[in-house]
Design a protein around this motif. Structure first.
Motif, PDB file in Angstrom:
ATOM      1  N   ALA A  78      11.379 -10.300   1.483  1.00 13.54           N
ATOM      2  CA  ALA A  78      10.397  -9.389   0.888  1.00 13.54           C
ATOM      3  C   ALA A  78      10.977  -7.985   0.801  1.00 13.54           C
ATOM      4  N   THR A  79      10.500  -7.216  -0.162  1.00 14.73           N
ATOM      5  CA  THR A  79      10.931  -5.822  -0.274  1.00 14.73           C
ATOM      6  C   THR A  79      10.347  -5.009   0.879  1.00 14.73           C
ATOM      7  N   ALA A  80      10.922  -3.875   1.129  1.00 19.56           N
ATOM      8  CA  ALA A  80      10.404  -2.990   2.179  1.00 19.56           C
ATOM      9  C   ALA A  80       8.977  -2.559   1.844  1.00 19.56           C
ATOM     10  N   GLU A  81       8.710  -2.312   0.568  1.00 18.12           N
ATOM     11  CA  GLU A  81       7.355  -1.915   0.176  1.00 18.12           C
ATOM     12  C   GLU A  81       6.350  -3.017   0.496  1.00 18.12           C
ATOM     13  N   ASP A  82       6.705  -4.259   0.169  1.00 13.44           N
ATOM     14  CA  ASP A  82       5.822  -5.375   0.460  1.00 13.44           C
ATOM     15  C   ASP A  82       5.633  -5.536   1.965  1.00 13.44           C
ATOM     16  N   ARG A  83       6.724  -5.401   2.723  1.00 13.13           N
ATOM     17  CA  ARG A  83       6.629  -5.529   4.176  1.00 13.13           C
ATOM     18  C   ARG A  83       5.758  -4.426   4.766  1.00 13.13           C
ATOM     19  N   LEU A  84       5.887  -3.206   4.272  1.00 13.02           N
ATOM     20  CA  LEU A  84       5.090  -2.099   4.791  1.00 13.02           C
ATOM     21  C   LEU A  84       3.603  -2.342   4.539  1.00 13.02           C
ATOM     22  N   ARG A  85       3.287  -2.803   3.344  1.00 16.14           N
ATOM     23  CA  ARG A  85       1.879  -3.086   3.023  1.00 16.14           C
ATOM     24  C   ARG A  85       1.358  -4.234   3.884  1.00 16.14           C
ATOM     25  N   ARG A  86       2.085  -5.345   3.935  1.00 15.52           N
ATOM     26  CA  ARG A  86       1.634  -6.509   4.705  1.00 15.52           C
ATOM     27  C   ARG A  86       1.529  -6.183   6.194  1.00 15.52           C
ATOM     28  N   TRP A  87       2.476  -5.403   6.704  1.00 20.25           N
ATOM     29  CA  TRP A  87       2.477  -5.028   8.119  1.00 20.25           C
ATOM     30  C   TRP A  87       1.201  -4.262   8.462  1.00 20.25           C
ATOM     31  N   ASP A 126       6.401   0.557  20.232  1.00 22.73           N
ATOM     32  CA  ASP A 126       6.881  -0.671  19.594  1.00 22.73           C
ATOM     33  C   ASP A 126       6.435  -0.717  18.134  1.00 22.73           C
ATOM     34  N   LEU A 127       5.182  -0.380  17.882  1.00 18.84           N
ATOM     35  CA  LEU A 127       4.669  -0.382  16.500  1.00 18.84           C
ATOM     36  C   LEU A 127       5.423   0.629  15.640  1.00 18.84           C
ATOM     37  N   VAL A 128       5.613   1.831  16.147  1.00 16.12           N
ATOM     38  CA  VAL A 128       6.345   2.854  15.388  1.00 16.12           C
ATOM     39  C   VAL A 128       7.796   2.410  15.184  1.00 16.12           C
ATOM     40  N   GLY A 129       8.362   1.741  16.178  1.00  9.70           N
ATOM     41  CA  GLY A 129       9.714   1.216  16.033  1.00  9.70           C
ATOM     42  C   GLY A 129       9.811   0.185  14.916  1.00  9.70           C
ATOM     43  N   GLN A 130       8.799  -0.660  14.800  1.00  4.94           N
ATOM     44  CA  GLN A 130       8.796  -1.639  13.713  1.00  4.94           C
ATOM     45  C   GLN A 130       8.681  -0.943  12.359  1.00  4.94           C
ATOM     46  N   LEU A 131       7.828   0.068  12.276  1.00  3.01           N
ATOM     47  CA  LEU A 131       7.732   0.836  11.032  1.00  3.01           C
ATOM     48  C   LEU A 131       9.058   1.518  10.705  1.00  3.01           C
ATOM     49  N   THR A 132       9.750   1.992  11.722  1.00  2.00           N
ATOM     50  CA  THR A 132      11.056   2.623  11.513  1.00  2.00           C
ATOM     51  C   THR A 132      12.017   1.642  10.850  1.00  2.00           C
ATOM     52  N   GLU A 133      12.005   0.398  11.311  1.00  2.00           N
ATOM     53  CA  GLU A 133      12.872  -0.623  10.719  1.00  2.00           C
ATOM     54  C   GLU A 133      12.519  -0.870   9.249  1.00  2.00           C
ATOM     55  N   ILE A 134      11.236  -0.902   8.940  1.00  4.76           N
ATOM     56  CA  ILE A 134      10.824  -1.129   7.552  1.00  4.76           C
ATOM     57  C   ILE A 134      11.246   0.040   6.677  1.00  4.76           C
ATOM     58  N   LEU A 135      11.043   1.267   7.150  1.00  2.00           N
ATOM     59  CA  LEU A 135      11.452   2.435   6.364  1.00  2.00           C
ATOM     60  C   LEU A 135      12.964   2.462   6.175  1.00  2.00           C
ATOM     61  N   GLN A 136      13.708   2.110   7.213  1.00  2.00           N
ATOM     62  CA  GLN A 136      15.167   2.061   7.098  1.00  2.00           C
ATOM     63  C   GLN A 136      15.581   1.037   6.050  1.00  2.00           C
ATOM     64  N   ALA A 137      14.894  -0.089   5.997  1.00  2.00           N
ATOM     65  CA  ALA A 137      15.180  -1.105   4.980  1.00  2.00           C
ATOM     66  C   ALA A 137      14.925  -0.543   3.587  1.00  2.00           C
ATOM     67  N   GLY A 138      13.829   0.209   3.434  1.00  2.00           N
ATOM     68  CA  GLY A 138      13.533   0.822   2.135  1.00  2.00           C
ATOM     69  C   GLY A 138      14.580   1.843   1.724  1.00  2.00           C
ATOM     70  N   SER A 140      17.724   1.716   2.678  1.00  2.00           N
ATOM     71  CA  SER A 140      18.909   0.924   2.357  1.00  2.00           C
ATOM     72  C   SER A 140      18.802   0.272   0.985  1.00  2.00           C
ATOM     73  N   GLU A 141      17.582  -0.148   0.614  1.00  2.00           N
ATOM     74  CA  GLU A 141      17.350  -0.728  -0.716  1.00  2.00           C
ATOM     75  C   GLU A 141      17.433   0.330  -1.807  1.00  2.00           C
ATOM     76  N   GLY A 142      17.251   1.575  -1.425  1.00  2.00           N
ATOM     77  CA  GLY A 142      17.204   2.653  -2.409  1.00  2.00           C
ATOM     78  C   GLY A 142      15.838   2.817  -3.044  1.00  2.00           C
ATOM     79  N   THR A 143      14.809   2.228  -2.409  1.00  2.84           N
ATOM     80  CA  THR A 143      13.461   2.326  -2.969  1.00  2.84           C
ATOM     81  C   THR A 143      12.604   3.393  -2.283  1.00  2.84           C
ATOM     82  N   PHE A 144      12.972   3.782  -1.046  1.00  3.39           N
ATOM     83  CA  PHE A 144      12.219   4.788  -0.301  1.00  3.39           C
ATOM     84  C   PHE A 144      13.046   6.060  -0.155  1.00  3.39           C
TER      85      PHE A 144
END
Length: 198
Positions: A78-87, A126-138, A140-144
């Motif tokens: 899934a894209t980082a955007e999709d993961r952020l929304r679903r999360w 832990d929750l903020v850490g998970q969000l950090t991973e999603i933002l980092q993915a975005g 890396s994708e060049g979408t965020f």
């Protein structure tokens, strides 16, 4: 007398049942021991105090949610955007379900939150850490983009922007008829702010 080996996991499961039955203010270690068919001293060998037992059962309860959210974070299909929304949607639904379906344990969580518990602080980290991973993915994708903010600060900002949908202080609002639409609107706004402009 109990025939099964007494483990911390058995004690925590019994404690959840006792908390559901009596609530956080009336549940005692003696009640937990009675439910297990052991002496209260046996429970204290695993958890030195009632507070330690209450923290452990709350951590166990919270870890179920963070474990489910971890699967969303790690979904590389899934894209980082999709993961952020679903999360965020999953976090909201999990907290709302716990508030409605498990009110006694939710009350314990609220007690710990008021006490500024280390368990709750770890859960939030832990929750903020998970969000950090999603933002980092975005990123890396060049979408965020985060502008001048670093990734952990950006993650904390997203967490704070959605606080109404996961902080127990707002639990009474989670049953309002338009709450899902309101969460979607907040996420649309957050995601719009994160997207790289062409």
């Amino acid at each position: 007398m109990a025939t099964e080996t007494l483990t911390a996991e058995r004690i925590l499961a019994a404690t959840e049942d006792v908390l559901r039955l009596y609530g956080p203010s009336k549940a005692t270690v003696v009640d937990v021991a009675r439910a297990l068919g052991v002496s209260h001293g046996s429970v204290y060998r695993h958890f030195r105090t009632k507070a330690a037992l209450r923290e452990a059962v709350t951590k166990r309860w919270l870890d179920r949610t963070t474990g489910e959210l971890r699967q969303i974070v790690e979904d590389s299909s899934a894209t980082a955007e999709d993961r952020l929304r679903r999360w965020n949607v999953h976090l909201f639904e999990a907290k709302r379900a716990k508030a409605g379906a498990d009110p006694q344990l939710f009350a314990t969580y609220e007690v710990l939150l008021r006490e500024n518990s280390e368990t709750v602080d770890e859960h939030i980290a832990d929750l903020v850490g998970q969000l950090t991973e999603i933002l980092q993915a975005g990123l890396s994708e060049g979408t965020f983009t985060l502008g001048s903010a670093d990734v952990p600060a950006g993650a904390r900002a997203v967490f704070d922007a959605t606080v109404r949908f996961h902080d127990p202080v707002y639990a009474a609002q989670w049953v309002l008829p338009d709450i899902e639409r309101e969460l979607a609107a907040v996420l649309d706004l957050v995601l719009n702010g994160l997207r790289v402009r062409a």
